[in-house]
Design a protein around this motif. Sequence first.
Motif, PDB file in Angstrom:
ATOM      1  N   ARG A   1       0.835  -1.209   0.000  1.00  0.00           N
ATOM      2  CA  ARG A   1       0.000   0.000   0.000  1.00  0.00           C
ATOM      3  C   ARG A   1       0.868   1.257   0.000  1.00  0.00           C
ATOM      4  N   VAL A   2       1.971   1.218   0.753  1.00  0.00           N
ATOM      5  CA  VAL A   2       2.882   2.363   0.765  1.00  0.00           C
ATOM      6  C   VAL A   2       3.387   2.635  -0.645  1.00  0.00           C
ATOM      7  N   GLU A   3       3.805   1.584  -1.346  1.00  0.00           N
ATOM      8  CA  GLU A   3       4.314   1.749  -2.698  1.00  0.00           C
ATOM      9  C   GLU A   3       3.241   2.280  -3.644  1.00  0.00           C
ATOM     10  N   GLU A   4       2.015   1.749  -3.513  1.00  0.00           N
ATOM     11  CA  GLU A   4       0.942   2.167  -4.417  1.00  0.00           C
ATOM     12  C   GLU A   4       0.563   3.622  -4.191  1.00  0.00           C
ATOM     13  N   ILE A   5       0.441   4.022  -2.921  1.00  0.00           N
ATOM     14  CA  ILE A   5       0.057   5.408  -2.647  1.00  0.00           C
ATOM     15  C   ILE A   5       1.197   6.346  -3.026  1.00  0.00           C
ATOM     16  N   ALA A   6       2.448   5.890  -2.834  1.00  0.00           N
ATOM     17  CA  ALA A   6       3.591   6.693  -3.273  1.00  0.00           C
ATOM     18  C   ALA A   6       3.544   6.880  -4.788  1.00  0.00           C
ATOM     19  N   ARG A   7       3.193   5.806  -5.528  1.00  0.00           N
ATOM     20  CA  ARG A   7       3.054   5.945  -6.987  1.00  0.00           C
ATOM     21  C   ARG A   7       1.965   6.943  -7.344  1.00  0.00           C
ATOM     22  N   MET A   8       0.871   6.907  -6.619  1.00  0.00           N
ATOM     23  CA  MET A   8      -0.228   7.831  -6.891  1.00  0.00           C
ATOM     24  C   MET A   8       0.197   9.272  -6.604  1.00  0.00           C
ATOM     25  N   LEU A   9       1.122   9.436  -5.648  1.00  0.00           N
ATOM     26  CA  LEU A   9       1.578  10.778  -5.312  1.00  0.00           C
ATOM     27  C   LEU A   9       2.599  11.305  -6.321  1.00  0.00           C
ATOM     28  N   SER A  10       3.506  10.420  -6.781  1.00  0.00           N
ATOM     29  CA  SER A  10       4.654  10.914  -7.571  1.00  0.00           C
ATOM     30  C   SER A  10       4.646  10.498  -9.030  1.00  0.00           C
ATOM     31  N   GLY A  11       3.839   9.506  -9.391  1.00  0.00           N
ATOM     32  CA  GLY A  11       3.849   9.067 -10.783  1.00  0.00           C
ATOM     33  C   GLY A  11       4.704   7.833 -10.975  1.00  0.00           C
ATOM     34  N   ASP A  12       5.270   7.685 -12.179  1.00  0.00           N
ATOM     35  CA  ASP A  12       5.997   6.458 -12.512  1.00  0.00           C
ATOM     36  C   ASP A  12       7.230   6.250 -11.639  1.00  0.00           C
ATOM     37  N   THR A  13       7.955   7.342 -11.342  1.00  0.00           N
ATOM     38  CA  THR A  13       9.176   7.229 -10.528  1.00  0.00           C
ATOM     39  C   THR A  13       8.813   7.495  -9.066  1.00  0.00           C
ATOM     40  N   VAL A  14       8.927   6.432  -8.259  1.00  0.00           N
ATOM     41  CA  VAL A  14       8.558   6.557  -6.850  1.00  0.00           C
ATOM     42  C   VAL A  14       9.798   6.941  -6.055  1.00  0.00           C
ATOM     43  N   SER A  15       9.754   8.081  -5.394  1.00  0.00           N
ATOM     44  CA  SER A  15      10.886   8.581  -4.615  1.00  0.00           C
ATOM     45  C   SER A  15      10.697   8.245  -3.145  1.00  0.00           C
ATOM     46  N   ASP A  16      11.810   8.385  -2.408  1.00  0.00           N
ATOM     47  CA  ASP A  16      11.718   8.159  -0.962  1.00  0.00           C
ATOM     48  C   ASP A  16      10.794   9.187  -0.315  1.00  0.00           C
ATOM     49  N   ALA A  17      10.827  10.394  -0.847  1.00  0.00           N
ATOM     50  CA  ALA A  17       9.944  11.431  -0.298  1.00  0.00           C
ATOM     51  C   ALA A  17       8.490  11.048  -0.500  1.00  0.00           C
ATOM     52  N   ALA A  18       8.211  10.441  -1.658  1.00  0.00           N
ATOM     53  CA  ALA A  18       6.831  10.016  -1.919  1.00  0.00           C
ATOM     54  C   ALA A  18       6.441   8.899  -0.961  1.00  0.00           C
ATOM     55  N   ARG A  19       7.388   8.000  -0.663  1.00  0.00           N
ATOM     56  CA  ARG A  19       7.088   6.922   0.283  1.00  0.00           C
ATOM     57  C   ARG A  19       6.827   7.476   1.677  1.00  0.00           C
ATOM     58  N   GLU A  20       7.600   8.455   2.073  1.00  0.00           N
ATOM     59  CA  GLU A  20       7.391   9.074   3.383  1.00  0.00           C
ATOM     60  C   GLU A  20       6.024   9.755   3.429  1.00  0.00           C
ATOM     61  N   ALA A  21       5.684  10.422   2.337  1.00  0.00           N
ATOM     62  CA  ALA A  21       4.376  11.081   2.287  1.00  0.00           C
ATOM     63  C   ALA A  21       3.258  10.038   2.345  1.00  0.00           C
ATOM     64  N   ALA A  22       3.483   8.885   1.692  1.00  0.00           N
ATOM     65  CA  ALA A  22       2.492   7.819   1.698  1.00  0.00           C
ATOM     66  C   ALA A  22       2.322   7.282   3.112  1.00  0.00           C
ATOM     67  N   ARG A  23       3.434   7.076   3.794  1.00  0.00           N
ATOM     68  CA  ARG A  23       3.352   6.582   5.173  1.00  0.00           C
ATOM     69  C   ARG A  23       2.611   7.579   6.061  1.00  0.00           C
ATOM     70  N   ALA A  24       2.845   8.859   5.808  1.00  0.00           N
ATOM     71  CA  ALA A  24       2.163   9.889   6.595  1.00  0.00           C
ATOM     72  C   ALA A  24       0.654   9.838   6.357  1.00  0.00           C
ATOM     73  N   LEU A  25       0.274   9.642   5.111  1.00  0.00           N
ATOM     74  CA  LEU A  25      -1.160   9.553   4.800  1.00  0.00           C
ATOM     75  C   LEU A  25      -1.785   8.325   5.462  1.00  0.00           C
ATOM     76  N   LEU A  26      -1.032   7.224   5.448  1.00  0.00           N
ATOM     77  CA  LEU A  26      -1.556   5.996   6.032  1.00  0.00           C
ATOM     78  C   LEU A  26      -1.580   6.051   7.551  1.00  0.00           C
ATOM     79  N   GLY A  27      -0.855   7.032   8.099  1.00  0.00           N
ATOM     80  CA  GLY A  27      -0.867   7.217   9.557  1.00  0.00           C
ATOM     81  C   GLY A  27      -0.101   6.134  10.263  1.00  0.00           C
TER      82      GLY A  27
END
Length: 546
Positions: A520-546
């Motif tokens: 789920r972290v990877e998928e939401i990170a993809r939704m946030l950043s697009g094709d290239t998933v960055s560490d920042a996007a993963r952190e943002a995904a984790r923040a959204l997931l709480g």
Amino acid sequence: MLRSLDIRDVLIIDRLTLDLGAGLNVLTGETGAGKSILLDALGFVLGWRGRAELVRAGAAQGEVTAVFDLPAGHAAHAVLAEAGIEAEDELILRRVNTADGRKTAFVNDRRVSGEVLRALSEGLVELHGQHDDRGLLNPRGHRALLDSFAGLDLSASRRAWAAARVARAALAEAEAALAAARAEEDFLRHAVAELDKLNPEPGEEAALDMRRRAMQGAERIRADVARALQMLSEDGAEAALRDATRWLEGAADRAEGALEAPLAAIGRALIELSEAQAGVEACLAGLDVNPGDLEAVEERLFAIRALARKHGVLPDDLGGFAAGLRTRLQALDNGEAGIGALQRAVAEAEAAWTAEAARLTAARVEAAARLDRAMAAELAPLKMERAVFATAVTRGEAGPEGADEVTFTVATNPGAPSGPLNKIASGGELSRFLLALKVCLTGQAEGLTMIFDEIDRGVGGATADAVGRRLKLLSDTAQVLVVTHSPQVAALGAHHWRVEKRVVDGQTLSTVLPLSAAERVEEIARMLSGDTVSDAAREAARALLG
């Protein structure tokens, strides 16, 4: 609640089983991955109108099976009972589409029509989206939605409407009967007078016919009887016997007793002859027919028969026929009074319905104001605080549920003209209007699955988060399935699936994968950043997931 969806050989899906859970279920994936195919498949098994051809290329048939949990008291139980299907805790819908276009549906392994599927679907699934013409966007259903929001009891209005309809029907029937009676009034009065004057009795026609035949027979035999009487009288046989007696008595003294026996026999013969003469005289007296009497009998007999032919009844039925005419004539004479009573009954019934309709109108107006306030509170967090939602209650066609027409209207900006919800709002605005409206209108929805198809399109950031939180709120009382491109919405899901396309042996196929916490972290990170998933996007995904 929709527990599972099994799809076989539908469009670009070869085999797929989707096990859903309670609460908020989210489906994500890249555009074109096949998310809409899942909804097409679900609509197919529910009997909804959709694509004409669903069978995967090269397959003999496509098949979709949906399994629902069915709580006690669910509306589907009534549909099943009417279809003659035994209800269970589990409801299994299966529908097959062959390559040549034939469609076959089953409910709990019993073959059914598409109409039964659609009737079941009304209480099982609601679909909401920008092209939602089955639910909130359909103005024909707005009054029912407002009534549900208001908690209105419509039974008294329905009873009053039914009573008024019955009263009107009785009046119309009586007026038609009276009009028909008036049209034949001259006939009725003439016929009753004619029948009363003749006053035929049951059996009279047969008696008159017998008497007439006897009188006619008397005319034919009277002359013969009269001649016979003449031959028996003093100028006939009696005179001859008396002359014979005198001659024999004069010779008896010289016959030395040889004439005593003949003289005795002639005496007896004179006695018998006297009796015969008396009988013939009596018969002749009975045959003495007065021509006037025969004429009177024939006249009444012919009158009875003519009247029977005129009215098309048997002579013995004329009395009953006359009674029926008198009843119709009496109804005509009493008709005005009866019509007046029925008119008063109609007026009372219509007054009762009018009072109920007025009560419903007042309750709807009050509920409309409450709904408008609730919608204003919901629209603000969705960044639509400048929009105005208004529930219009106007005069409509009278019916068993009152005489109101209800339309949900919106004005997207202050001072802008308002109009029907489906005519004014743009795509993104419409999605948020629908979501806010659904939140306001949905109470307890046990056993219901609500599907939102990209209802968050065109929104992001805090607005997308507000959309997601409202979807989460709805999922507290009903199962919610949302197809979304919003990471804020996806992060709030209790269950998360990703729709993917892949190429197998040169054929494009779609599949759905349940996601673990890490996925789920990877998928939401993809939704946030697009094709290239960055560490920042993963952190943002984790923040959204709480």
